[in-house]
Scaffold this active site. Sequence first.
Site, PDB file in Angstrom:
ATOM      1  N   CYS A 141      -2.252 -49.308 -26.330  1.00 47.51           N
ATOM      2  CA  CYS A 141      -1.447 -48.655 -25.706  1.00 47.51           C
ATOM      3  C   CYS A 141      -1.471 -49.999 -25.407  1.00 47.51           C
ATOM      4  O   CYS A 141      -1.531 -50.969 -24.938  1.00 47.51           O
ATOM      5  CB  CYS A 141      -2.346 -47.912 -24.445  1.00 47.51           C
ATOM      6  N   CYS A 194       1.107 -45.688 -19.375  1.00 48.63           N
ATOM      7  CA  CYS A 194       2.348 -45.481 -19.868  1.00 48.63           C
ATOM      8  C   CYS A 194       3.420 -45.184 -18.994  1.00 48.63           C
ATOM      9  O   CYS A 194       4.979 -45.741 -18.072  1.00 48.63           O
ATOM     10  CB  CYS A 194       2.717 -45.637 -21.358  1.00 48.63           C
ATOM     11  N   ASN A 211       1.368 -58.174 -36.050  1.00 46.78           N
ATOM     12  CA  ASN A 211       1.936 -57.594 -37.299  1.00 46.78           C
ATOM     13  C   ASN A 211       2.537 -56.093 -37.119  1.00 46.78           C
ATOM     14  O   ASN A 211       2.425 -55.898 -36.249  1.00 46.78           O
ATOM     15  CB  ASN A 211       0.457 -57.380 -38.144  1.00 46.78           C
ATOM     16  N   GLU A 212       4.116 -56.476 -37.700  1.00 47.48           N
ATOM     17  CA  GLU A 212       4.854 -55.586 -37.451  1.00 47.48           C
ATOM     18  C   GLU A 212       4.582 -54.126 -36.223  1.00 47.48           C
ATOM     19  O   GLU A 212       4.542 -53.306 -36.361  1.00 47.48           O
ATOM     20  CB  GLU A 212       4.566 -54.722 -38.245  1.00 47.48           C
ATOM     21  N   GLU A 236       6.256 -61.489 -45.911  1.00 43.73           N
ATOM     22  CA  GLU A 236       5.967 -60.108 -47.033  1.00 43.73           C
ATOM     23  C   GLU A 236       6.524 -60.195 -48.129  1.00 43.73           C
ATOM     24  O   GLU A 236       8.065 -59.701 -47.621  1.00 43.73           O
ATOM     25  CB  GLU A 236       4.807 -59.033 -46.369  1.00 43.73           C
ATOM     26  N   ARG A 287      -4.802 -48.940 -37.755  1.00 43.78           N
ATOM     27  CA  ARG A 287      -4.411 -49.690 -37.148  1.00 43.78           C
ATOM     28  C   ARG A 287      -3.043 -49.762 -36.014  1.00 43.78           C
ATOM     29  O   ARG A 287      -3.154 -48.127 -36.209  1.00 43.78           O
ATOM     30  CB  ARG A 287      -3.936 -51.636 -37.838  1.00 43.78           C
ATOM     31  N   CYS A 296       0.329 -42.260 -22.394  1.00 45.40           N
ATOM     32  CA  CYS A 296      -0.604 -42.229 -21.643  1.00 45.40           C
ATOM     33  C   CYS A 296      -0.178 -42.388 -20.330  1.00 45.40           C
ATOM     34  O   CYS A 296       1.101 -42.863 -19.794  1.00 45.40           O
ATOM     35  CB  CYS A 296      -1.954 -43.277 -21.839  1.00 45.40           C
ATOM     36  N   CYS A 355       3.448 -44.631 -26.970  1.00 42.87           N
ATOM     37  CA  CYS A 355       1.680 -43.845 -26.117  1.00 42.87           C
ATOM     38  C   CYS A 355       2.301 -43.742 -24.415  1.00 42.87           C
ATOM     39  O   CYS A 355       3.494 -43.305 -24.297  1.00 42.87           O
ATOM     40  CB  CYS A 355       1.456 -45.227 -25.887  1.00 42.87           C
TER      41      CYS A 355
END
Length: 652
Positions: A107, A153, A141-142, A291, A103, A150, A148
């Site tokens: 990027c 970026c 999520n989180e 959570e 997961r 690349c 990255c």
Amino acid sequence: MYLGVDYYPEHWEKERWSVDADFMQKAGINVVRLAEFAWSKLEPEDDVYDFDWLDEVMDILNKRGAKVILCTPTAAPPIWLIEKHPDVLPLLRNGQRKAFGARRHYCITNRDYYYYSERIIKKLAEHYRDNPQVIGWQVDNEFGNPKCYCSSCRKEFQHWLKLRHKTLENLNQSWGNAFWSHDYTSWDQTPLPIVDHHNPAFDLDFRRFFSDVTVNYSNMQIKILKKASPEKFITHNFMGLFPDLNYYHLAEKYDFVSWDNYPQKLENRFHTALAHDVMRGLKKKNFWVMEEQCSYLTREDITATLSPGQMRLWTYQCYAHGAEAVVYFRWRACSFGMEQFCSGILQHDGTNKSISYKEAAQIGSEIHRIGPQFEGSRVVSPVAIIYDYDNIWANYSYQERPMYNYPDEILRFYKAIRKKGINVDIVKPTDELSKYKAVIAPLMYIVTDEAENNIKRYVEEGGIFIAGFRFGIKDIHSNMVKSVLPGKLKKLFGISIYTWDNLRGKKVEVKDDEGNIYQADTFADLITLKEAKPIAKYNSSWYTGHAAATVNTFGKGRAYYVGCGLPQSFYDRLIEKVLSPLILKSIKAPDEVEITTREEDNKRFIFIMNFSDKPSRIFLGEEYTELIKGKRLEGKIKLDPFEVLILERIGK
Ligand SMILES: [Zn+2]
């Protein structure tokens, strides 16, 4: 008050959904988080959507009175998207593309990814905008790694650098590019930090950049959701003491912070308490736990099943530190996938015979009865600790490993304060400090001009400021300052530091002004006294003659400097002396018992939690009403293992 679970109905056959919903209702679960990671079920093919299954399960939950928090599914892009746009996969620091299969494989600056993210979020937001069962949204999520490296970026980073430094001359100077011939003559020469031993200024800017582009991506999602349904709340599940994003910036546009709490072991209770306080400090308001650990986690060789009573204890610790709702991860242990060894409220067998289910049902019945009494009340703290991301990052220097564990340096002071039942706020260096009796700054490398003036004003007007070692050694570019340490604020502390030492693997003795002897650890600033008085001195070898800890009167206040790492007993004594007027006199409790308070108008709620698997004893110097059992309590009280009391007191 909401009590919830994280539910993944797409992992179970449809026939099971109503059984789950019945069990939830019986346990008092009234909010369910859904659709996290469900992109491949919501959009199985490019631009083909299926929300029917989600509508169906929501309807089943609605009939049992459960509200819903929907997630944007962007933490897990589906395979069709990756096949069309392989560049969405992040390029790791070692030059390899992260492959599809886990997961967070995207990027965060990729424009194609923005396009598909915006489209699925708009579809979801439009579909559920008028549905009152959906009370709020969780974005992604989180947020966090991987970073990255690349070409997209790199271009974004160059653009970011141009905005920040304006000219190449500024960049070269701020980064100290005269060192090792790193001078750049054009913006498109600036690289990404893919090799070790880049300089700390470059490293710090890249960390700021990665945080900023994550905030941009998050804000894009918030904007779409807010536009569709302004009345629904929007939050994100933060990760407590996670160091790689500036959480103050990330939190800005959310309605409130929520976070994922996995305390694991009893001995982590101070760490967990600190994380709660950091989460509350991001927006200076109460938070959710999205959570909450309900038992063993992810690998059975690392974590253990929580003993009966522990899940309830951790839950009340959330409320004690300002949680408004607790949502358990996860509803039922999954029989497949990466997290198949992670417990749920129900085990894999799906029966309601698990320890966690029984405990959830107990918490449900208690919290719906007593929760409304303290709901909305606030944690009011007389003490603040400075927690700052530039300072976390400056301590990383040029490698992936920090030189000091920033939370551990905070915990030296934090433990001492919490053991006295004193609440702690977490603040930025530039926050208004005047309402605090004391402010503590462990490992504060960088002191900006604004922070300098803020701290000076605070102490001049009567505040107590306590700094840990290595205070003020760096400027905002993470370069070492060229003045005598502790830099800009040496007058405030009334000391000079010309020499220091790494104490790892060394035995250095320190003697305090009461004659107590300690072994110093980690690091030593060798303090030369100017106006300050010593409260502890080095007592070994060539360190002798230098102060180890000092106090100085400055204006109406005092500034302490603790120049080395010391055993916990030193901090316990220091805090007891400095903060004695703040210690709750009416309750006496041993160290294993945490006391935390929430307040509202003239009411005070005192949470007393036994963080031990053995009985403990406390003494109540006056009569209180205990909310959970509905009893009056006074005098000597025995606490069972993991027992929680919530005492109510009218008047302060
Ligand atoms: Zn990239």
